[in-house]
Structures are given as structure tokens and as C-alpha cells.
Design a protein around this motif. Structure first.
Motif, mmCIF file in Angstrom:
data_model
loop_
_atom_site.group_PDB
_atom_site.id
_atom_site.type_symbol
_atom_site.label_atom_id
_atom_site.label_comp_id
_atom_site.label_asym_id
_atom_site.label_seq_id
_atom_site.Cartn_x
_atom_site.Cartn_y
_atom_site.Cartn_z
ATOM 1 N N LEU A 22 0.804 -1.218 0.000
ATOM 2 C CA LEU A 22 0.000 0.000 0.000
ATOM 3 C C LEU A 22 0.837 1.269 0.000
ATOM 4 O O LEU A 22 0.299 2.369 -0.147
ATOM 5 C CB LEU A 22 -0.944 -0.002 1.204
ATOM 6 N N GLU A 23 2.154 1.135 0.142
ATOM 7 C CA GLU A 23 3.033 2.292 0.018
ATOM 8 C C GLU A 23 3.540 2.455 -1.405
ATOM 9 O O GLU A 23 4.374 3.315 -1.675
ATOM 10 C CB GLU A 23 4.211 2.166 0.987
ATOM 11 N N GLY A 24 3.039 1.617 -2.308
ATOM 12 C CA GLY A 24 3.386 1.767 -3.720
ATOM 13 C C GLY A 24 4.687 1.128 -4.135
ATOM 14 O O GLY A 24 5.211 1.438 -5.214
ATOM 15 N N LYS A 25 5.222 0.230 -3.322
ATOM 16 C CA LYS A 25 6.464 -0.453 -3.683
ATOM 17 C C LYS A 25 6.143 -1.577 -4.656
ATOM 18 O O LYS A 25 5.828 -2.693 -4.265
ATOM 19 C CB LYS A 25 7.155 -0.996 -2.436
ATOM 20 N N ARG A 26 6.191 -1.291 -5.937
ATOM 21 C CA ARG A 26 5.788 -2.261 -6.956
ATOM 22 C C ARG A 26 6.644 -3.516 -6.929
ATOM 23 O O ARG A 26 6.198 -4.597 -7.318
ATOM 24 C CB ARG A 26 5.845 -1.621 -8.352
ATOM 25 N N GLU A 27 7.894 -3.394 -6.448
ATOM 26 C CA GLU A 27 8.759 -4.573 -6.411
ATOM 27 C C GLU A 27 8.258 -5.598 -5.405
ATOM 28 O O GLU A 27 8.643 -6.774 -5.452
ATOM 29 C CB GLU A 27 10.199 -4.172 -6.081
ATOM 30 N N ASP A 28 7.380 -5.175 -4.485
ATOM 31 C CA ASP A 28 6.834 -6.102 -3.493
ATOM 32 C C ASP A 28 5.510 -6.718 -3.932
ATOM 33 O O ASP A 28 4.945 -7.552 -3.221
ATOM 34 C CB ASP A 28 6.622 -5.382 -2.156
ATOM 35 N N ASP A 29 5.001 -6.304 -5.087
ATOM 36 C CA ASP A 29 3.743 -6.856 -5.580
ATOM 37 C C ASP A 29 3.957 -8.268 -6.117
ATOM 38 O O ASP A 29 4.991 -8.572 -6.716
ATOM 39 C CB ASP A 29 3.160 -5.988 -6.694
ATOM 40 N N VAL A 30 2.982 -9.125 -5.879
ATOM 41 C CA VAL A 30 3.027 -10.503 -6.367
ATOM 42 C C VAL A 30 1.696 -10.808 -7.044
ATOM 43 O O VAL A 30 0.632 -10.521 -6.485
ATOM 44 C CB VAL A 30 3.253 -11.512 -5.216
ATOM 45 N N ALA A 31 1.738 -11.353 -8.249
ATOM 46 C CA ALA A 31 0.520 -11.727 -8.965
ATOM 47 C C ALA A 31 0.623 -13.170 -9.433
ATOM 48 O O ALA A 31 1.660 -13.595 -9.955
ATOM 49 C CB ALA A 31 0.293 -10.809 -10.169
ATOM 50 N N VAL A 32 -0.447 -13.933 -9.232
ATOM 51 C CA VAL A 32 -0.477 -15.358 -9.572
ATOM 52 C C VAL A 32 -1.752 -15.650 -10.353
ATOM 53 O O VAL A 32 -2.844 -15.196 -9.977
ATOM 54 C CB VAL A 32 -0.432 -16.222 -8.298
ATOM 55 N N ALA A 33 -1.625 -16.389 -11.432
ATOM 56 C CA ALA A 33 -2.800 -16.754 -12.226
ATOM 57 C C ALA A 33 -3.661 -17.757 -11.465
ATOM 58 O O ALA A 33 -3.148 -18.632 -10.771
ATOM 59 C CB ALA A 33 -2.369 -17.358 -13.560
ATOM 60 N N ILE A 34 -4.979 -17.610 -11.581
ATOM 61 C CA ILE A 34 -5.889 -18.590 -10.997
ATOM 62 C C ILE A 34 -5.762 -19.889 -11.785
ATOM 63 O O ILE A 34 -5.845 -19.880 -13.011
ATOM 64 C CB ILE A 34 -7.336 -18.076 -11.045
ATOM 65 N N PRO A 35 -5.540 -21.006 -11.113
ATOM 66 C CA PRO A 35 -5.390 -22.270 -11.846
ATOM 67 C C PRO A 35 -6.593 -22.555 -12.740
ATOM 68 O O PRO A 35 -7.744 -22.321 -12.356
ATOM 69 C CB PRO A 35 -5.269 -23.315 -10.726
ATOM 70 N N ASP A 36 -6.323 -23.041 -13.927
ATOM 71 C CA ASP A 36 -7.376 -23.332 -14.898
ATOM 72 C C ASP A 36 -8.367 -24.352 -14.343
ATOM 73 O O ASP A 36 -7.993 -25.270 -13.605
ATOM 74 C CB ASP A 36 -6.738 -23.869 -16.188
ATOM 75 N N GLN A 37 -9.641 -24.159 -14.703
ATOM 76 C CA GLN A 37 -10.727 -25.052 -14.305
ATOM 77 C C GLN A 37 -10.986 -25.028 -12.804
ATOM 78 O O GLN A 37 -11.574 -25.957 -12.255
ATOM 79 C CB GLN A 37 -10.455 -26.494 -14.751
ATOM 80 N N THR A 38 -10.530 -23.976 -12.118
ATOM 81 C CA THR A 38 -10.822 -23.823 -10.695
ATOM 82 C C THR A 38 -11.437 -22.453 -10.459
ATOM 83 O O THR A 38 -11.321 -21.544 -11.282
ATOM 84 C CB THR A 38 -9.566 -23.956 -9.817
#
Length: 650
Positions: A76-92
Motif C-alpha cells: 500500500l506504500e506503492g512499492k511495486r517490487e513487493d507486488d506478487v501476482a499469480v494466475a488462478i489455476p485453470d478449471q478452478t
């Protein structure tokens, strides 16, 4: 039976890149109404299931990016290097997201997978670490159906949680779920409580000790509650009910340290639902902990560490959350004052209750997400739920009431098109899904889209809907396909009598159970509707009530459904195709794990065979909730084209 998991275990759980939403919105020339483009309504909400970390420094949730949802953690302080994004597993589908400390989240997943000759609902957990970005599968080596019931999450920064899991699909010692202590950082596990015959559910206190077990036998629908005292080893039987008699166990949600007392939601002498302190060994109420004078308590909100109750959910549509904790009550008061014309809903809070995620919204706008720091009194805007809409106000919605033909009062949400007149309008009635659910006065992108295209939209909360008390809910028993459907039709007749709806320009649109109601509506009342659209609808109730995904409560669930109607075949749309006169559009996602796409495919075949006017749109990558932007655009475009063809708004 490890082959059951070949599909899930092979699923890629890969970090992905992030993308921001496009800016801009359609503009209207001064004095002229120019409807917004379909793409605006198809845009995914910026975030769903937003969860603040215990220290208030990060947020996790389902974030829209590149036209799809991702599981994401953001600083929430805008540190983009700390952001993590993961795809939702297919068919779930993602059932929920929770923080474990400030560095890890766990995610509940469910899927509908083939087992032997049937489809079963399967549940599993994954954990994601924000610093290492490591994705860990928890209990995925088990061979049972369910392994995602989290009993306890520590609040001291440690990383071992309590989870139950089955290790076999066959009735054996390993079929009954055991309780595991699992480290979310590496997946290592050990058994805390071994499975016991007939025990399906377990419960723990806020110290991480297993305190109760719930037994169940489907042949009798008998459910039992076993309890053990703090630091004891043996369980005692303290309650028994027969669920088919519509009785329920009262389960403790909080245990008083050093005693055999706990908190339960149970009826008071005046039949209001209250929070009571109960002697768990005797079942006797000791005192009323909290009661609301004007509403039933339906749920509780606990502090992050589980040590105290800070709020309650109640049966009041105007104030559904009441804060007991004075800090939270003060927070809510301050937020309400900031935007008196919008609803301020606290959706997540830090462990010290000083940092909050807040959604400000209205029925005609999806709203804004703010981060509120109670210590400074500052509210910082994080995002608009729909950047293309921004602060634009759409069509106004309000509650209305009408009488069903037998005199029962029905409440509904009416949305009037902002670009149209006030009378003799093209009309869409849109029954909700469930059927054990209800529509409220919140932003609904389907209703707003239809109103933007010139239709008045009525969303009736027919008998059997939740939110109106036990008597109204039970009024639906025996009435599925009968009075429940009449309530929908009576809403149309009310709108016609009020001069709102043009009786010659009425269509019915719905999804899931609402899709069933759309199909059944044009069969039961063939002269009332000009057309119908069923989205992920159930066409064959007999098949639906016998498909419980391998659930061990199959007899109970079937019995509950059987109380809803005396004859499934008689009220199944697929058996009434010959009575249908209106054209029908069937839309169904091929990755729907809630209602099998075969429900729409077979209805389409039956309609074609009978020479009826029907269109069928299977959407290859769509799920039950249309969580991809491209699928929402396909859905809304198809709805608009079909309505314009068969019930033009002008």
C-alpha cells in the motif's frame, strides 16, 4: 486414487505480469443521452475479496489485469517490487483468500472434476509468500475430496495453520477428515487429530486447540456435536439433532479460556437470535452476551486474533453490520460522515483496528476503494471499482413492494432507465440465482447495463429468498415452479398495473436458478413473455438434485431439494418445451464448475427437436461467474442483440 489429481497437480501456478485498467469513459453531449458502450459494463471490478494484512501494510485479493482476475498481493506504500501476482489455476474457482501473518496468504480453490462416472466437487489450498513469491500446494498429496477447511490461523506471526483433509474417496478410516498442522511456507504437515468415523467437521479455539467435532450419518441425517474441555484429550457428546427435521446444531464460535463456556448464536426466549454465553457441558444459557433490539443476529465479526467479538451481522437491510467495539463504531461513524450520500462498508481491518479498507458505493455506481487510517483520520483513494465509469451516476434503483396473488408481500429492486421515460417501458424481469439468495440495493452491472439500453428492470425477491426471515424462507418449500414462479410473474403484472411496463414488451432474464426461472417462466406463462434468456440455467431439476458432486450429505441435500417441489419432472423446463412460445437464448460457460454446461446443451437440443425458436451460445473459457472480461463482453453483447431482436427498446 492419485489419478484424480493429475489434472490439478499438472496445473501451472505461475507468477504473471500485471496491467492497469484503461482510463476514460463515454461522454454525453449536453442535453442528449448517449448510452455508454458495452465495454464499460463488461469491465471487471478492480478488486474482489479484498483482504488487508494484519499490520495494515498490504492488500490481497482478486485483481483485474489483462482482462482476467489474478490472485495478487500489493504494497500500500506503492512499492511495486513487493507486488506478487499469480494466475488462478485453470478449471478452478477461488472461494476465499486469507492472510497468515503479514508475509503469506492462503487461497481456497474448488473445482468440478470427473471421478469414476460422476463429477465431484474438489477443494484444495495454495499458499503464496510475498517475499520469495513461492507458491506452495498444501495437502495436495492427499487422495480425498476435500482438503481446504481451515480451522485456525495464528496471529503471532508463526506460519502453521490447522486444516482438515480427507485422504480417500472410499469409506474407510482415511475417508473421514483428519486435522493437520500445516506450515504454509513449505507445505510440511503433521496430524493433530486423526479422522473419526462419521466426523466430517472440526472446530478449534483461538489458541489453536481442537475443541469440537461434528458427526453426521447420511442414512439418518443425524448430526452430533462432540466437545472437549481445554487441554483435555477426550470428547463428550453434548448435542444431537436430525437435520431432515430442519433442526440444526448450535456451534460455538468462541471459547472462554479456563472454562467450559462458549459463545453461540441461538434463539432467546422471545425467539430473537442473539449471542449467548452457554455452558457447553449442560447446554444451558448463562447470559445474553449481545442482542439487537430490532433485528436477528446472523453472524459475528471477530478481532484478528479471535479473542473478542467486535461486530455482528444482522437481519437489517439498512444497517446489516453493527459494530460492538467502540473503536470500530467510531470508525464507521467517521466514514459515514465523509460521504453521507453513499454507503461506506468496511471490508477489512488491521489487527489494531486502526487501518481499514473501505468501499464507498451507491446503487448507480460501483464505487471507490479507500484506505483509511483512523490514527490520522486520512482516507486515501486506492482505486475506482470501474475506472471507465469513475464517478458517473447511472440509472437510479429503489426498493418496491407488491402483493403476490395469495397476498404475500414481495420486495423487489426496480431500476429505471436514466435515458428513457417513466411509463409504458420495455421491461425485463430478472429473478436472482440460488434460489437461497436475494437481491439488494447495491450496484448490479447486469441491471445497469439493461437500464442503459432503455429497459426498466425488476429483480424480485420471491418467496424462498433469504434476508426476510425464516417464515418467508420456508414459504418457498413445495413451491419451486409454482408460487415461487408466480411471485416473479406477479411482479410483472404489478409493473404493468403501475404503468411502468408495456405488457407487450416484457422479457425474462436470469442466471443459475434465475436461468431456470427464465426457462420455466416461458413454459408456465407462455403468453406473458416476449422472450427469455437463460444464463448457466438448470433445465432438468431431476438431474440437478441428484448431482451433489459426491457429497457425503447427498441424502440430506436431496431431501432439502425435494421439500421444494412435489415433482421435479413436472416443473423441469426440458419436459415442458411443447408449451413454450417465446424465443429462448441459452448462454453457458464451458468452464462452469457450478452448473454443468450439459444443462443448456440438452435444453437446446430439446428446443430444436420441437421446432422452437432457440439460440445457444456456449462460451469456451467462461466460468459460472464470468470472471474474464472478454467473456463478460461476449455475454452482454449477446444479451443486447437478442433483446433488440425480440424486444427492441425503441
Amino acid at each position: 486414487m492419485r489419478w484424480i489429481w493429475v489434472f490439478l497437480l499438472a496445473t501451472c501456478l505461475c507468477p504473471v505480469g500485471a496491467a492497469g485498467a484503461d482510463d476514460g469513459a463515454a461522454a454525453a453531449a449536453a442535453g442528449d443521452f448517449i448510452p455508454l458502450p458495452t465495454e464499460v459494463f463488461a469491465q471487471l471490478p478492480f478488486i474482489e475479496d479484498a483482504q488487508l494484512s494484519p499490520d495494515g501494510g498490504r492488500v490481497a485479493g482478486l485483481i483485474a489485469a489483462d482482462g482476467a482476475q489474478q490472485i495478487r498481493m500489493m504494497d500500500l506504500e506503492g512499492k511495486r517490487e513487493d507486488d506478487v501476482a499469480v494466475a488462478i489455476p485453470d478449471q478452478t474457482e477461488v472461494a476465499w483468500i486469507r492472510w497468515v501473518g503479514n508475509d503469506n496468504i492462503i487461497v481456497g480453490l474448488h473445482a468440478l472434476l470427473p471421478v469414476d462416472i460422476d463429477n465431484w466437487y474438489i477443494s484444495r489450498l495454495i499458499a503464496i509468500n510475498r517475499t520469495s513469491r513461492k507458491i506452495t500446494k498444501l495437502l495436495w498429496d492427499l487422495n480425498g475430496q476435500n482438503a481446504a477447511d481451515v480451522l485456525w490461523i495464528p496471529s503471532d506471526g508463526s506460519t502453521q495453520i490447522l486444516v482438515t483433509g480427507q485422504n480417500s474417496i472410499y469409506e474407510s478410516a482415511e475417508f473421514w477428515p483428519a486435522v493437520y498442522r500445516v506450515d504454509v511456507t513449505n507445505g510440511r504437515k503433521r496430524i493433530v487429530e486423526r479422522g473419526r468415523s462419521s466426523v466430517l467437521d472440526w472446530g478449534a479455539d483461538n489458541r489453536g486447540q481442537v475443541r469440537y467435532a461434528v458427526g453426521y450419518r447420511d442414512h439418518s441425517t443425524r448430526s452430533t456435536l462432540l466437545y472437549r474441555s481445554e487441554n483435555d484429550h477426550g470428547f463428550k457428546l453434548i448435542d444431537t439433532v436430525r437435520l431432515r427435521d430442519e433442526d440444526e446444531l448450535d456451534l460455538p464460535f468462541h471459547f472462554l479460556h479456563g472454562t467450559d463456556h462458549g459463545y453461540m448464536i441461538r434463539p432467546a426466549p422471545d425467539d430473537r437470535m442473539v449471542v449467548a454465553e452457554v455452558d457447553l457441558l449442560t447446554g444451558e444459557a448463562v447470559r445474553t452476551v449481545h442482542a439487537e433490539p430490532d433485528a436477528d443476529i446472523e453472524g459475528v465479526l471477530m478481532s484478528i486474533d479471535g479473542t473478542k467479538m467486535i461486530g455482528v451481522h444482522v437481519s437489517d437491510r439498512d444497517r446489516p453490520v453493527r459494530w460492538i467495539d467502540p473503536v470500530m463504531a467510531a470508525n464507521q461513524k467517521a466514514l459515514d460522515a465523509m460521504s453521507p450520500n453513499a454507503t461506506a462498508r468496511i471490508i477489512s481491518y488491521s489487527d489494531d483496528l486502526q487501518k481499514l479498507l473501505v468501499r464507498f458505493s451507491t446503487p448507480d455506481n460501483p464505487g471507490l476503494l479507500f484506505y483509511y487510517d483512523a490514527g490520522t483520520g486520512m482516507a486515501t483513494r486506492l482505486a475506482s471499482y470501474n475506472e471507465q465509469l469513475g464517478a458517473k451516476r447511472l440509472s437510479r434503483a429503489k426498493f418496491v413492494t407488491y402483493r403476490a396473488r395469495d397476498g404475500l408481500e414481495i420486495e423487489a429492486v426496480l431500476t429505471m432507465p436514466r435515458g428513457g421515460g417513466k411509463s409504458n417501458l420495455p421491461f425485463v424481469v430478472m429473478p436472482h440465482g440460488g434460489p437461497w439468495a436475494h437481491d439488494d440495493l447495491g450496484y448490479d452491472y447486469w441491471a445497469q447495463f439493461l437500464a442503459e439500453r432503455g429497459y426498466a428492470v425488476l429483480q424480485p425477491n420471491f418467496r424462498g429468498s433469504t434476508g426476510y426471515g425464516e417464515a418467508f424462507l420456508k414459504a418457498g418449500q413445495g413451491q419451486l415452479g409454482y408460487a415461487m414462479q408466480d411471485d416473479v410473474s406477479d411482479g410483472v403484472r404489478w409493473a404493468v398495473a403501475q404503468g411502468i411496463a408495456d405488457p407487450k414488451r416484457v422479457c425474462i432474464v436470469g442466471a443459475s436458478y434465475g436461468g431456470y426461472a427464465a426457462m420455466w417462466g416461458i413454459a408456465k406463462d407462455p403468453d406473458q413473455y416476449r422472450c427469455a434468456i437463460s444464463i448457466a440455467g438448470v433445465s432438468n431439476l431431476r438431474r440437478e438434485v441428484n448431482d451433489f458432486g459426491g457429497n457425503v450429505r447427498e441424502r440430506l441435500y436431496r431431501g432439502q431439494w425435494q421439500k421444494m417441489t412435489p415433482d421435479f419432472a413436472t416443473v423441469s423446463p426440458i419436459n415442458a418445451v411443447d408449451r413454450i412460445k417465446a424465443p429462448l437464448l441459452l448462454i453457458h460457460g464451458k468452464k462452469d464448475v457450478t452448473v454443468d454446461v450439459v444443462q443448456s446443451a440438452k435444453m437446446y437440443s430439446a428446443m430444436v427437436k420441437a421446432g422452437k425458436e432457440v439460440e445457444y451460445l456456449p462460451i469456451p473459457l467462461a466460468d459460472h461467474y464470468f470472471t474474464r472480461e472478454a467473456d463478460r463482453l461476449t455475454l452482454l453483447t449477446a444479451i443486447e442483440a437478442f433483446l433488440r431482436k425480440h424486444n427492441p427498446p425503441d
